[in-house]
Design an enzyme around this catalytic site. Sequence first.
Site, short mmCIF file in Angstrom:
data_model
loop_
_atom_site.label_atom_id
_atom_site.label_comp_id
_atom_site.label_asym_id
_atom_site.label_seq_id
_atom_site.Cartn_x
_atom_site.Cartn_y
_atom_site.Cartn_z
N ARG A 184 43.85 63.50 69.24
CA ARG A 184 43.56 62.19 69.82
C ARG A 184 42.08 62.24 70.20
NH1 ARG A 184 46.92 59.94 74.99
NH2 ARG A 184 45.65 61.55 75.97
N MET A 204 63.87 35.19 80.88
CA MET A 204 62.55 35.33 81.50
C MET A 204 62.64 35.51 83.03
SD MET A 204 59.21 32.85 81.26
CE MET A 204 59.13 32.81 79.50
N LYS A 237 44.92 55.89 86.83
CA LYS A 237 44.55 54.91 85.80
C LYS A 237 45.64 53.83 85.68
CE LYS A 237 46.31 58.13 82.39
NZ LYS A 237 46.62 58.07 80.98
N TYR A 258 71.49 33.71 76.55
CA TYR A 258 70.82 33.38 75.28
C TYR A 258 71.41 34.16 74.12
CZ TYR A 258 66.87 30.94 77.48
OH TYR A 258 66.09 30.06 78.15
#
Length: 364
Positions: A137, A308, A39, A260
Site C-alpha cells: 500500500r 432510512m 483519524k 420495503y
Amino acid sequence: MNAITKRQPRVELSTSALQHNLKCVRELAPQSKTICMVKADAYGHGIEFALNALQDTDAFGVACIEEARQIRQLGCSQPITLIEGVFNEAEWLEASQQQFECVVHQQQQVDWALAHPQIYQQNNLKIWLKLNSGMNRLGLQPDELLKAAHQLRAAGFELVLTMHFANADVPDHPLNQQQIQTFLNLKQQLESIEASCCNSAAIFNWPELHFDYVRPGIMLYGASPYSDISAAKLNLRPVMHLKSNLIAIQHVKAGQVIGYGSRFTTTRPTRLGIVAMGYGDGYPRALTHGAYVSIHGHEAPLLGRVSMDLLAVDLTDLPSTINIGNEVTLWGDNPSVDLIAQHNNTIGYELLCRLTNRPKRIIF
Ligand SMILES: Cc1ncc(COP(=O)(O)O)c(C=O)c1O
C-alpha cells in the site's frame, strides 16, 4: 405506554470506556509510547470527545494535515503524527512549523525534507520512514528505504522505522512473518533506529514487536480487531452505544409482509416493534438474517428491511411490558458493533466511521 415527544436516535459516548481501553494498551505495552489513532474523526466517535478523554496519551496519529490542524486548533499540545505524511512542499513547511511529525513513504517526500530541514529539526521532530514490507500500500522498498535513510541521516534528521501489517487480525497468516523479517532486517541494518509497527491486533499478537511506539486504533474504541475474538474477551469496553426508542407497535397476523420490498413474511401472529433508527442515521441497511437489538436486556430480532429512518423488530417473545417509548440499544454492550458488522458483511471499523451526524451525541 410512554409518550413519545421527539425522535431520539442518539450516540452515547463513554469517556471512562475510552480511558479504560487506553489503560489496556498501556498494560500490554508498558515500555512503549502510545500514539492514539484519532483519524476519521476518531473512528467516528468525534475528535473533540476523543481528545478530551485521551489526555494521557503520548501522541496522536491522523491521516493528513487537515486532521492535524483541526486537533491543534482544538488545543491539543501532544505530538501529532501524519501517517500518510505531507502531500506537497507547502504542507511540509507547515508541518515543520506546527510540529507535526511526518511519515515519509516516497522519494518526493524525502526531497521536500532534504530541501527544508531547518525548522523541522529545530523543533526536534523525527521522520517516520515507512517500509513497504509486503502490504503493498504505502512505503519504500527496502533498497529505496536504505538510500533514503542515509540521505536523511546525512542531512541531520532523526528517524523512526515504521511499517503496517496487512493481516495482523489473522496472526497465523504467512505474510505476517515475511513482513516481520523484512522489518527486522532493515532495523538491524539501520542500527539504533527507533521503530513502530503495531496496530491494535499486533499489540495483542506480538509483545516482542512493540518497540518504541505502538499505534492503537480500534481497540481504543472498544471494538475487536479480530473477527473471531470478541472485544469483551479482550477486556475492551465499547465506547459508543447507539440507541433509540420504540415509537410504534403493530400486531400482525401470520402471513403478513413487513417493510420495503416485502422481504419478510410472518409465520405466526407477531407483535412488531418499530424503532426510530435507519440507514439515514448510519445503521446498515444490508443486514443479513440474525441481527438483533436489545430492549431492557431482551434481544429482539430485526424483521424485514431497514429503511432510512425506521426498522422493525420482533417483540413476540419479549415480555408484554415492553412498549412504546422503551429504550432500544442498536449496538454497544449487546449487541456489539462487531456482531452487527458481521451480519452486514463488514467490520466494526466501518460501521463506527460511517454514522451520520443525525443521531445526537451524548457524552457520559
Ligand atoms: C498506519 C496505521 N497505524 C495504525 C493504525 C490503527 O489500526 P487499528 O485500528 O487496527 O488499531 C492504522 C489504521 O488503519 C494505520 O493505518
